[in-house]
Enzyme design. Structure first.
Site, PDB file in Angstrom:
ATOM      1  N   ASP A  96       0.434  -1.084  -0.154  1.00 14.43           N
ATOM      2  CA  ASP A  96       0.509  -0.061   0.217  1.00 14.43           C
ATOM      3  C   ASP A  96       0.701   1.367   0.247  1.00 14.43           C
ATOM      4  O   ASP A  96       0.159   1.968   0.708  1.00 14.43           O
ATOM      5  CB  ASP A  96      -0.765   0.079   0.536  1.00 14.43           C
ATOM      6  CG  ASP A  96      -1.901  -0.753   1.459  1.00 14.43           C
ATOM      7  OD1 ASP A  96      -2.422  -1.771   0.031  1.00 14.43           O
ATOM      8  OD2 ASP A  96      -2.426  -1.666   1.921  1.00 14.43           O
TER       9      ASP A  96
ATOM     10  N   LYS B 109       1.189   2.400  -4.787  1.00 15.51           N
ATOM     11  CA  LYS B 109       2.363   1.062  -6.129  1.00 15.51           C
ATOM     12  C   LYS B 109       1.476   1.914  -7.039  1.00 15.51           C
ATOM     13  O   LYS B 109       1.786   2.061  -8.735  1.00 15.51           O
ATOM     14  CB  LYS B 109       3.002   0.437  -6.462  1.00 15.51           C
ATOM     15  CG  LYS B 109       3.533  -0.404  -4.984  1.00 15.51           C
ATOM     16  CD  LYS B 109       3.692  -1.832  -4.956  1.00 15.51           C
ATOM     17  CE  LYS B 109       2.286  -2.414  -4.298  1.00 15.51           C
ATOM     18  NZ  LYS B 109       1.889  -1.931  -2.327  1.00 15.51           N
TER      19      LYS B 109
ATOM     20  N   GLY C 289      -4.324  -4.577  -3.503  1.00 16.33           N
ATOM     21  CA  GLY C 289      -5.308  -3.344  -3.987  1.00 16.33           C
ATOM     22  C   GLY C 289      -5.029  -2.246  -4.064  1.00 16.33           C
ATOM     23  O   GLY C 289      -4.120  -1.406  -3.643  1.00 16.33           O
ATOM     24  N   HIS C 290      -4.664  -1.549  -5.561  1.00 16.05           N
ATOM     25  CA  HIS C 290      -4.259  -0.689  -6.021  1.00 16.05           C
ATOM     26  C   HIS C 290      -4.649   0.463  -6.882  1.00 16.05           C
ATOM     27  O   HIS C 290      -6.053   0.356  -7.442  1.00 16.05           O
ATOM     28  CB  HIS C 290      -3.192  -0.688  -7.326  1.00 16.05           C
ATOM     29  CG  HIS C 290      -1.906  -2.103  -7.093  1.00 16.05           C
ATOM     30  ND1 HIS C 290      -1.387  -2.280  -7.792  1.00 16.05           N
ATOM     31  CD2 HIS C 290      -1.672  -2.480  -5.713  1.00 16.05           C
ATOM     32  CE1 HIS C 290      -0.575  -3.092  -7.003  1.00 16.05           C
ATOM     33  NE2 HIS C 290      -0.728  -3.490  -5.571  1.00 16.05           N
ATOM     34  N   THR C 291      -4.460   2.106  -6.143  1.00 12.00           N
ATOM     35  CA  THR C 291      -5.712   2.604  -6.163  1.00 12.00           C
ATOM     36  C   THR C 291      -5.180   4.026  -7.438  1.00 12.00           C
ATOM     37  O   THR C 291      -3.504   3.870  -7.156  1.00 12.00           O
ATOM     38  CB  THR C 291      -5.930   3.912  -5.643  1.00 12.00           C
ATOM     39  OG1 THR C 291      -5.982   2.617  -3.686  1.00 12.00           O
ATOM     40  CG2 THR C 291      -6.823   4.413  -5.260  1.00 12.00           C
TER      41      THR C 291
ATOM     42  N   GLN D 122       2.303  -6.408  -3.430  1.00  7.80           N
ATOM     43  CA  GLN D 122       2.720  -6.126  -1.489  1.00  7.80           C
ATOM     44  C   GLN D 122       3.794  -5.397  -1.797  1.00  7.80           C
ATOM     45  O   GLN D 122       3.731  -4.099  -2.616  1.00  7.80           O
ATOM     46  CB  GLN D 122       2.445  -7.916  -1.358  1.00  7.80           C
ATOM     47  CG  GLN D 122       0.965  -8.358  -1.349  1.00  7.80           C
ATOM     48  CD  GLN D 122       0.911  -9.272  -2.893  1.00  7.80           C
ATOM     49  OE1 GLN D 122       1.406  -9.769  -3.139  1.00  7.80           O
ATOM     50  NE2 GLN D 122      -0.150  -8.796  -2.848  1.00  7.80           N
TER      51      GLN D 122
HETATM   52  P1  GDP Z   1      -0.848   0.455  -3.634  1.00  5.64           P
HETATM   53  O1  GDP Z   1      -1.180  -1.219  -3.234  1.00  5.64           O
HETATM   54  O2  GDP Z   1       0.913   0.539  -3.023  1.00  5.64           O
HETATM   55  O3  GDP Z   1      -0.710   0.632  -5.024  1.00  5.64           O
HETATM   56  O4  GDP Z   1      -1.268   1.582  -2.728  1.00  5.64           O
HETATM   57  P2  GDP Z   1      -3.069   1.770  -1.853  1.00  5.64           P
HETATM   58  O5  GDP Z   1      -3.718   2.204  -3.541  1.00  5.64           O
HETATM   59  O6  GDP Z   1      -3.361   0.406  -1.338  1.00  5.64           O
HETATM   60  O7  GDP Z   1      -2.891   2.638  -0.998  1.00  5.64           O
HETATM   61  C1  GDP Z   1      -2.227   4.249  -1.103  1.00  5.64           C
HETATM   62  C2  GDP Z   1      -3.433   4.859  -0.822  1.00  5.64           C
HETATM   63  O8  GDP Z   1      -2.813   6.417  -0.706  1.00  5.64           O
HETATM   64  C3  GDP Z   1      -4.452   5.611  -2.189  1.00  5.64           C
HETATM   65  O9  GDP Z   1      -5.659   5.077  -1.766  1.00  5.64           O
HETATM   66  C4  GDP Z   1      -3.302   6.140  -3.548  1.00  5.64           C
HETATM   67  O10 GDP Z   1      -5.355   6.835  -3.815  1.00  5.64           O
HETATM   68  C5  GDP Z   1      -3.170   7.134  -1.780  1.00  5.64           C
HETATM   69  N1  GDP Z   1      -1.875   8.267  -2.083  1.00  5.64           N
HETATM   70  C6  GDP Z   1      -1.185   7.875  -2.740  1.00  5.64           C
HETATM   71  N2  GDP Z   1      -0.213   8.604  -3.703  1.00  5.64           N
HETATM   72  C7  GDP Z   1      -0.516   9.650  -2.247  1.00  5.64           C
HETATM   73  C8  GDP Z   1      -0.001  10.798  -1.798  1.00  5.64           C
HETATM   74  O11 GDP Z   1       0.806  11.571  -1.651  1.00  5.64           O
HETATM   75  N3  GDP Z   1      -0.536  11.494  -0.566  1.00  5.64           N
HETATM   76  C9  GDP Z   1      -1.882  11.060   0.091  1.00  5.64           C
HETATM   77  N4  GDP Z   1      -2.499  11.801   0.775  1.00  5.64           N
HETATM   78  N5  GDP Z   1      -2.929   9.480  -0.858  1.00  5.64           N
HETATM   79  C10 GDP Z   1      -1.780   9.231  -1.590  1.00  5.64           C
HETATM   80  P1  IMO Z   2      -1.008  -3.866  -1.971  1.00  6.74           P
HETATM   81  O1  IMO Z   2      -0.148  -4.541  -3.431  1.00  6.74           O
HETATM   82  C1  IMO Z   2      -0.718  -4.923   2.000  1.00  6.74           C
HETATM   83  C2  IMO Z   2      -0.640  -8.579   3.451  1.00  6.74           C
HETATM   84  C3  IMO Z   2      -1.956  -8.944   4.361  1.00  6.74           C
HETATM   85  C4  IMO Z   2      -1.412  -9.986   5.381  1.00  6.74           C
HETATM   86  C5  IMO Z   2      -0.690 -10.856   4.396  1.00  6.74           C
HETATM   87  C6  IMO Z   2      -1.167 -12.165   3.959  1.00  6.74           C
HETATM   88  O2  IMO Z   2      -2.166  -3.490  -2.323  1.00  6.74           O
HETATM   89  O3  IMO Z   2       0.254  -3.553  -2.029  1.00  6.74           O
HETATM   90  P2  IMO Z   2      -2.774 -12.729   2.359  1.00  6.74           P
HETATM   91  O4  IMO Z   2      -3.631 -12.483   2.074  1.00  6.74           O
HETATM   92  O5  IMO Z   2      -1.339 -12.116   0.856  1.00  6.74           O
HETATM   93  O6  IMO Z   2      -2.089 -14.616   2.387  1.00  6.74           O
HETATM   94  O7  IMO Z   2      -1.979 -11.821   3.450  1.00  6.74           O
HETATM   95  O8  IMO Z   2      -0.395 -10.098   3.485  1.00  6.74           O
HETATM   96  N1  IMO Z   2      -1.166  -8.026   2.209  1.00  6.74           N
HETATM   97  C7  IMO Z   2      -1.046  -6.668   2.029  1.00  6.74           C
HETATM   98  N2  IMO Z   2      -0.917  -5.985   2.697  1.00  6.74           N
HETATM   99  N3  IMO Z   2      -1.335  -4.704   0.662  1.00  6.74           N
HETATM  100  C8  IMO Z   2      -0.856  -5.591   0.065  1.00  6.74           C
HETATM  101  O9  IMO Z   2      -1.379  -5.265  -1.048  1.00  6.74           O
HETATM  102  C9  IMO Z   2      -0.987  -6.853   0.693  1.00  6.74           C
HETATM  103  N4  IMO Z   2      -1.508  -8.377   0.630  1.00  6.74           N
HETATM  104  C10 IMO Z   2      -1.052  -8.259   1.205  1.00  6.74           C
HETATM  105  O10 IMO Z   2      -2.764  -7.888   4.713  1.00  6.74           O
HETATM  106  O11 IMO Z   2      -0.438  -9.233   6.391  1.00  6.74           O
HETATM  107 MG    MG Z   3      -2.625  -1.464  -1.106  1.00  8.59          MG
END
Ligand code: GDP
Ligand code: IMO
Ligand code: MG
Length: 422
Positions: A13, A16, A40-42, A222
């Site tokens: 999170d 990415k 979960g990529h936003t 991840q």
């Molecule tokens: P990922 O899994 O690495 O793609 O990250 P996620 O999407 O799960 O979580 C990142 C969250 O932070 C998302 O809701 C993005 O929209 C948000 N985000 C990304 N970059 C920034 C930033 O620089 N500032 C803020 N406030 N939010 C951000």
């Molecule tokens: P992105 O790509 C954050 C964590 C779970 C748990 C561990 C094992 O959005 O960064 P699993 O379901 O993979 O067997 O769970 O890994 N986990 C993540 N944490 N971001 C993710 O993906 C994750 N994918 C798995 O919360 O601790």
């Molecule tokens: Mg994520």
């Protein structure tokens, strides 16, 4: 530089999805190489927000996207993602490697049953069946996409697998598995729907990398500390997010890659396991609320803490970052003082990253205190207050990696380029 990998430097999170979307502009192919719909990529563009679990984030830039053999795919989730995008006017140009494995409802059921049975000792998985699916892959009992799209072959392979899982669920966990015939029928339909998307992604990416001027972006899921081998085992996922795993997961010989590590300006983790710089109380609550630190896939509140350079040093050693993208700097705006961990203390001795999580769970972080900053309007890197620039310079000096991208908000334009990333 034909091959670029975006890799999470922390516990996932890190942002990415946002960085992949930004850099996809320069890419010909965007490839997911591991993990599954635990990710979960936003991506935020203007007023629109996209959340991807399986599709590479390059779809928003309308790029050719690929899912490589190392990914485990729940076809129900993939089809839903494709349909949702279609409704929003995007038709993904997708190809899936036929060697990718299929997540079945029994994998979800087993994931949930194990977590429930573990009680306090649970891993805190996403419940998406990731571990059980990778287990079947490793034990050579799994279903691959090439099986799914051929009804007779699928039935031949899936029935014994479902029977074995029903035994396991019933005898060990006293649970009734999902109805076999319903699964088979639903999955045969899904296979029909997805049959046209299969193709040899390994071959295609290999040839793209050998063609002058073609750029391939590999999107990690991840993060480094969730890596099955080098993360905080057993509190990890069941795949290898590390940059080097691109080669095995896509099916490529090793070659130089541009490695972009993505790190938040602080640290978060969702799920169980050690987290040395974790905070509780007001600071953690403030980071969680301002940073909207709730899981993209499960909605769980993320655990929050200060930036940990001991961990990032280890992540750099494992991935070989050529540059870093630092995200969510805006979330730290307004704090008077900020802390960054630069070493750990264990048994009275200063240490670096320990490989033993029993040790890791007992270390005390040693912090450097830096002046805080308040961000105003920032259109370019130079607009950042001096203290914010020093925060970034401190990271660069300690890790000896340049920070090229600084993100100050979720949207595309809320990005500052300290130097040119590509
Ligand atoms: P990922 O899994 O690495 O793609 O990250 P996620 O999407 O799960 O979580 C990142 C969250 O932070 C998302 O809701 C993005 O929209 C948000 N985000 C990304 N970059 C920034 C930033 O620089 N500032 C803020 N406030 N939010 C951000
Ligand atoms: P992105 O790509 C954050 C964590 C779970 C748990 C561990 C094992 O959005 O960064 P699993 O379901 O993979 O067997 O769970 O890994 N986990 C993540 N944490 N971001 C993710 O993906 C994750 N994918 C798995 O919360 O601790
Ligand atoms: Mg994520």
């Amino acid at each position: 530089m034909p091959g670029i990998v975006i890799v999470g430097a922390q516990w996932g999170d890190e942002g990415k999805g946002k960085i992949t979307d930004l850099l996809a502009e320069r890419a010909d192919l965007v490839v997911r190489y591991q993990g599954g719909n635990n990710a979960g990529h936003t991506v935020v563009v203007g007023n629109e927000s996209f959340k991807f679990h399986l599709l590479p984030s390059g779809v928003v830039q309308n790029k050719e996207v690929r899912i490589a053999s190392g990914v485990v795919i729940d076809p129900r989730v993939l089809v839903q993602e494709l349909d949702t995008l279609e409704k929003r006017g995007i038709t993904p140009r997708l190809r899936i490697d036929p060697r990718a494995h299929v997540i079945l409802p029994v994998h979800n059921a087993l994931d949930e049953a194990r977590e429930a049975a573990a009680g306090e000792g649970k891993l805190g998985t996403t419940g998406r069946g990731i571990g059980p699916c990778y287990e079947d892959r490793a034990s050579r009992a799994g279903i691959r996409f090439e099986d799914l799209v051929d009804e007779a072959r699928f039935r031949r392979k899936v029935i014994p697998l479902l029977e074995a899982k029903a035994q396991l669920l019933g005898k060990v966990y006293q649970r009734k598995g999902p109805a076999q015939e319903d699964i088979v029928k639903e999955y045969v339909d899904l296979g029909r729907r997805l049959a046209g998307t299969l193709g040899d992604v390994s071959e295609e990416v290999h040839s793209a990398l050998q063609t002058d001027g073609r750029v391939v972006l590999f999107e990690g899921a991840q993060g480094t500390l969730l890596d099955l081998a080098f993360g905080t085992y057993p509190y990890v996922t069941s795949s290898h997010p590390l940059s080097g795993s691109v080669f095995v997961n896509v099916g490529l010989p090793p070659s130089p890659l541009e490695v972009i590590g993505v790190s938040k300006a602080y640290t978060t983790r969702v799920g169980s396991g050690p987290f040395p710089t974790e905070l509780d109380g007001k600071v953690a609550d403030r980071i969680r609320e301002v940073g909207k630190e709730y899981g993209t896939t499960t909605g769980r509140p993320r655990r929050c803490g200060w930036l940990d350079l001991v961990m990032l040093k280890y992540a750099h050693r494992l991935n070989g970052f050529s540059q870093l993208a630092l995200t969510k700097l805006d979330v730290l705006s307004g704090f008077k003082k900020l802390r960054i961990a630069t070493s750990y203390r264990y048994d009275g001795v200063e240490i670096g990253w320990p490989y033993d999580i029993e040790v890791l769970s007992k270390v005390e972080p040693v912090y450097e205190e830096l002046d805080g900053f308040t961000l105003g309007r920032t259109d370019s890197y130079e607009d950042l207050p001096e203290e914010a620039q020093e925060y970034i310079a401190f990271i660069e000096r300690t890790l000896e990696v340049p920070v090229t991208i600084v993100s100050v908000g979720p949207a595309r334009q809320q990005t500052l380029f300290k130097s040119k990333p590509l």
